[in-house]
Design an enzyme around this catalytic site. Structure first.
Site, PDB file in Angstrom:
ATOM      1  N   GLY A  59       0.765  -1.240   0.000  1.00  0.00           N
ATOM      2  CA  GLY A  59       0.000   0.000   0.000  1.00  0.00           C
ATOM      3  C   GLY A  59       0.793   1.286   0.000  1.00  0.00           C
ATOM      4  N   GLU A  72       4.696  -5.774   2.291  1.00  0.00           N
ATOM      5  CA  GLU A  72       4.504  -6.323   0.954  1.00  0.00           C
ATOM      6  C   GLU A  72       4.358  -5.228  -0.094  1.00  0.00           C
ATOM      7  OE1 GLU A  72       0.817  -8.394   1.501  1.00  0.00           O
ATOM      8  OE2 GLU A  72       1.714 -10.001   2.677  1.00  0.00           O
ATOM      9  N   PRO A  73       5.395  -4.437  -0.310  1.00  0.00           N
ATOM     10  CA  PRO A  73       5.254  -3.354  -1.289  1.00  0.00           C
ATOM     11  C   PRO A  73       5.244  -3.896  -2.710  1.00  0.00           C
ATOM     12  CG  PRO A  73       7.535  -3.547  -0.599  1.00  0.00           C
ATOM     13  CD  PRO A  73       6.760  -4.541   0.217  1.00  0.00           C
ATOM     14  N   ARG A  77       3.803  -1.449  -5.694  1.00  0.00           N
ATOM     15  CA  ARG A  77       3.967  -0.187  -6.413  1.00  0.00           C
ATOM     16  C   ARG A  77       5.204   0.598  -5.964  1.00  0.00           C
ATOM     17  NH1 ARG A  77      -0.878   2.178  -8.179  1.00  0.00           N
ATOM     18  NH2 ARG A  77      -1.869   1.034  -6.489  1.00  0.00           N
ATOM     19  N   ARG A  86      -4.775   1.392 -16.425  1.00  0.00           N
ATOM     20  CA  ARG A  86      -5.042   2.192 -15.227  1.00  0.00           C
ATOM     21  C   ARG A  86      -5.846   3.470 -15.510  1.00  0.00           C
ATOM     22  NH1 ARG A  86      -2.101   4.160 -11.913  1.00  0.00           N
ATOM     23  NH2 ARG A  86      -3.044   3.321 -10.053  1.00  0.00           N
ATOM     24  N   TYR A 146      -9.335   3.225 -13.526  1.00  0.00           N
ATOM     25  CA  TYR A 146      -9.421   4.003 -12.273  1.00  0.00           C
ATOM     26  C   TYR A 146      -9.399   5.507 -12.513  1.00  0.00           C
ATOM     27  CZ  TYR A 146      -7.132  -0.411 -10.814  1.00  0.00           C
ATOM     28  OH  TYR A 146      -6.757  -1.715 -10.632  1.00  0.00           O
ATOM     29  N   CYS A 194     -11.190  -0.195 -29.854  1.00  0.00           N
ATOM     30  CA  CYS A 194     -12.528   0.301 -30.186  1.00  0.00           C
ATOM     31  C   CYS A 194     -13.387   0.514 -28.958  1.00  0.00           C
ATOM     32  CB  CYS A 194     -13.195  -0.666 -31.143  1.00  0.00           C
ATOM     33  SG  CYS A 194     -12.254  -0.766 -32.647  1.00  0.00           S
ATOM     34  N   GLU A 195     -13.013   1.445 -28.128  1.00  0.00           N
ATOM     35  CA  GLU A 195     -13.786   1.825 -26.945  1.00  0.00           C
ATOM     36  C   GLU A 195     -13.517   3.294 -26.673  1.00  0.00           C
ATOM     37  OE1 GLU A 195     -14.809  -0.360 -23.898  1.00  0.00           O
ATOM     38  OE2 GLU A 195     -14.088  -2.299 -24.616  1.00  0.00           O
ATOM     39  N   TYR A 233       1.528  -2.368 -12.128  1.00  0.00           N
ATOM     40  CA  TYR A 233       0.179  -2.593 -12.644  1.00  0.00           C
ATOM     41  C   TYR A 233       0.027  -2.062 -14.065  1.00  0.00           C
ATOM     42  CZ  TYR A 233      -0.282  -3.351  -7.652  1.00  0.00           C
ATOM     43  OH  TYR A 233      -0.076  -3.796  -6.373  1.00  0.00           O
TER      44      TYR A 233
HETATM   45  N1  LLP Z   1      -0.401  -7.238  -0.440  1.00  0.00           N
HETATM   46  C1  LLP Z   1      -1.670  -7.574  -0.760  1.00  0.00           C
HETATM   47  C2  LLP Z   1      -2.351  -8.604   0.016  1.00  0.00           C
HETATM   48  C3  LLP Z   1      -2.302  -6.924  -1.822  1.00  0.00           C
HETATM   49  O1  LLP Z   1      -3.554  -7.243  -2.122  1.00  0.00           O
HETATM   50  C4  LLP Z   1      -1.609  -5.931  -2.571  1.00  0.00           C
HETATM   51  C5  LLP Z   1      -2.247  -5.244  -3.698  1.00  0.00           C
HETATM   52  C6  LLP Z   1      -0.281  -5.636  -2.211  1.00  0.00           C
HETATM   53  C7  LLP Z   1       0.283  -6.306  -1.132  1.00  0.00           C
HETATM   54  C8  LLP Z   1       0.539  -4.624  -2.934  1.00  0.00           C
HETATM   55  O2  LLP Z   1      -0.002  -3.359  -2.852  1.00  0.00           O
HETATM   56  P1  LLP Z   1       0.872  -2.060  -3.305  1.00  0.00           P
HETATM   57  O3  LLP Z   1       2.076  -2.002  -2.403  1.00  0.00           O
HETATM   58  O4  LLP Z   1       1.251  -2.237  -4.723  1.00  0.00           O
HETATM   59  O5  LLP Z   1      -0.070  -0.941  -3.091  1.00  0.00           O
HETATM   60  N2  LLP Z   1      -4.307  -2.547  -9.837  1.00  0.00           N
HETATM   61  C9  LLP Z   1      -4.338  -1.497  -8.841  1.00  0.00           C
HETATM   62  C10 LLP Z   1      -3.713  -1.917  -7.547  1.00  0.00           C
HETATM   63  C11 LLP Z   1      -4.312  -3.173  -6.947  1.00  0.00           C
HETATM   64  C12 LLP Z   1      -3.632  -3.593  -5.687  1.00  0.00           C
HETATM   65  C13 LLP Z   1      -4.097  -4.930  -5.237  1.00  0.00           C
HETATM   66  N3  LLP Z   1      -3.436  -5.442  -4.078  1.00  0.00           N
HETATM   67  C14 LLP Z   1      -3.690  -0.252  -9.441  1.00  0.00           C
HETATM   68  O6  LLP Z   1      -3.297  -0.276 -10.607  1.00  0.00           O
HETATM   69  O7  LLP Z   1      -3.627   0.790  -8.783  1.00  0.00           O
END
Ligand code: LLP
Length: 403
Positions: free
Chosen positions: A224, A258-259, A261, A302, A306, A330-331, A359
């Site tokens: 996150g 768990e990074p 992004r 993305r 979003y 085509c959208e 992503y």
């Molecule tokens: N751990 C778990 C259990 C997760 O579900 C996720 C992301 C992460 C770690 C990694 O999260 P991050 O550090 O990347 O924020 N497709 C979306 C993001 C979906 C994230 C899903 N879970 C986007 O493009 O913004």
């Protein structure tokens, strides 16, 4: 990176990743937890290219996986099985069995029913499954609703009360070994105080479990950590880590985060080429300029999904005018940017879509029978192909024998 040179050498559309940037980000985060045992478990879903995973594994990272496919990718890239976590709300029996046979660090459970399933599969295999429970702390992460996961209205995890019951059950089971506790409240958080709030809530349960002599060894705060796409503030990593550390005062646990992004988002760009420009014929006040490029929503979804903002750089000067950067799909929802200020462009000009390392490719598809883009790495100033551009043959290989 010399984007023009890369575009010329590898063609477009193209994903390009700066591997040195990934290493820096990893070190930045790891340093914040220096005072404790910690494991940075990269969320494979953000970018699952094997060479990216190999580079991250070489830093000593673990991996957070959500399918057996991701686990296999991580292992193939050199990950150690005892640093792999398996999360996800819907693991199939086959996936659970394979994960147990691979002896990964732990399976993250998301429901009571899943726990019983894991228990019976472990029994069948004559194994003890190391598990953690994903707790839903009901904290608002204040991010986009599609990537918010820590409220009780979201499908993820179980309540504190249910988690407590699950730990008591697992503690007694011969085939389950509760070793971790986990939460993940959402993605792209530039204010990380909700993660600290969740840590405080979940650490109370951890204290209770420790008092019951349930020996939880891993405290997993999920991913996150947000990045800068536009004008966002960079998150305060020091306050984030200190907040988590202080929630765990006096308890001997390894912190896992768990990074996804944060490690790869700003390492990557999506390079695309201008095909045409056109202006619709509407009245001057509703006149609209479109820049049509060879990259599309199937490559980078993305913005469409979003309404996410990605900076687009034209690599040339000149008087700018607002336009929509759109692809060939085509959208009407096929755009990489809306109302972006860009100079006059002509066919063959290169546009660079920023912050596309996370992503981006991993959410790409073959919609409209479009072959997926090539991917390259740049490391120590040297570039190298890490995924071939797909071709028509790749698209039809699983169908052609049935025609
Ligand atoms: N751990 C778990 C259990 C997760 O579900 C996720 C992301 C992460 C770690 C990694 O999260 P991050 O550090 O990347 O924020 N497709 C979306 C993001 C979906 C994230 C899903 N879970 C986007 O493009 O913004």
């Amino acid at each position: 990176m010399d984007y023009l040179l890369l575009a010329k050498k590898y063609g477009t559309p193209l994903y390009a990743y700066d591997f040195d940037y990934i290493e820096n980000q990893y070190n930045k985060l790891k340093k914040e937890f220096n005072a404790r045992k910690s494991l940075i478990a990269y969320a494979v879903k953000a970018n699952s290219n094997l060479s990216v995973l190999k580079h991250i594994a070489a830093q000593g990272a673990g991996f957070d996986c959500v399918s057996i496919g991701e686990i296999k990718r991580a292992l193939m890239a050199g990950a150690q099985n005892y640093k792999i976590i398996y999360s996800g709300v819907g693991k199939s029996d086959e996936e659970i069995e394979q994960a147990l046979n691979l002896d990964i660090l732990m399976l993250n459970l998301e429901s009571e029913e899943e726990m019983k399933r894991v228990e019976s599969i472990a029994e069948k295999l004559g194994k003890t499954a190391r598990i953690s429970v994903r707790v839903n702390p009901n904290v608002d992460p204040k991010t986009h609703p599609y990537i918010s996961t820590g409220l009780s209205e979201n499908k993820f995890g179980v309540s504190i009360d249910k988690a407590r019951k699950m730990y008591l059950y697992a503690h007694k089971s011969e085939f389950l070994d509760p070793v971790g506790i986990h939460f993940h409240i959402g993605s792209q958080l530039t204010d990380l105080s909700p993660v600290v709030e969740a840590s405080n809530i979940v650490s109370k349960l951890l204290r209770e479990l420790k008092a019951l002599e349930i020996d939880i060894k891993f405290f997993d705060v999920g991913g996150g950590v947000g990045i800068r796409y536009d004008q966002e503030n960079d998150p305060d990593l020091y306050a984030y880590a200190q907040g988590i550390l202080s929630a765990l005062k006096g308890m001997d646990v390894t912190i896992i985060c768990e990074p996804g992004r944060f490690l790869v988002g700003n390492c990557g760009v999506f390079i695309t080429k201008v095909l045409y420009e056109k202006t619709n014929d509407a009245k001057p006040e509703s006149r609209k300029r479109f820049v049509i490029v060879d990259g599309a929503m199937n490559d980078l979804i993305r913005p469409s999904l979003y309404e996410a903002y990605h900076e687009i750089d034209a690599l040339k000067e000149g008087e700018s005018e607002l336009c929509d950067v759109v692809g060939p799909v085509c959208e009407s929802g096929d755009f990489l940017g809306k109302n972006i200020s860009l100079p006059e462009l002509s066919s063959g000009d290169i546009l660079v879509v920023k912050s596309a390392g996370a992503y981006g490719f991993s959410m790409s598809s073959n919609y409209n029978s479009r072959p997926r883009a090539a991917e390259i790495e740049v490391k120590g100033g040297k570039d190298r192909l890490i995924r071939k551009r797909e071709n028509f043959e790749d698209l039809i290989q699983n169908e052609k024998e049935f025609i």
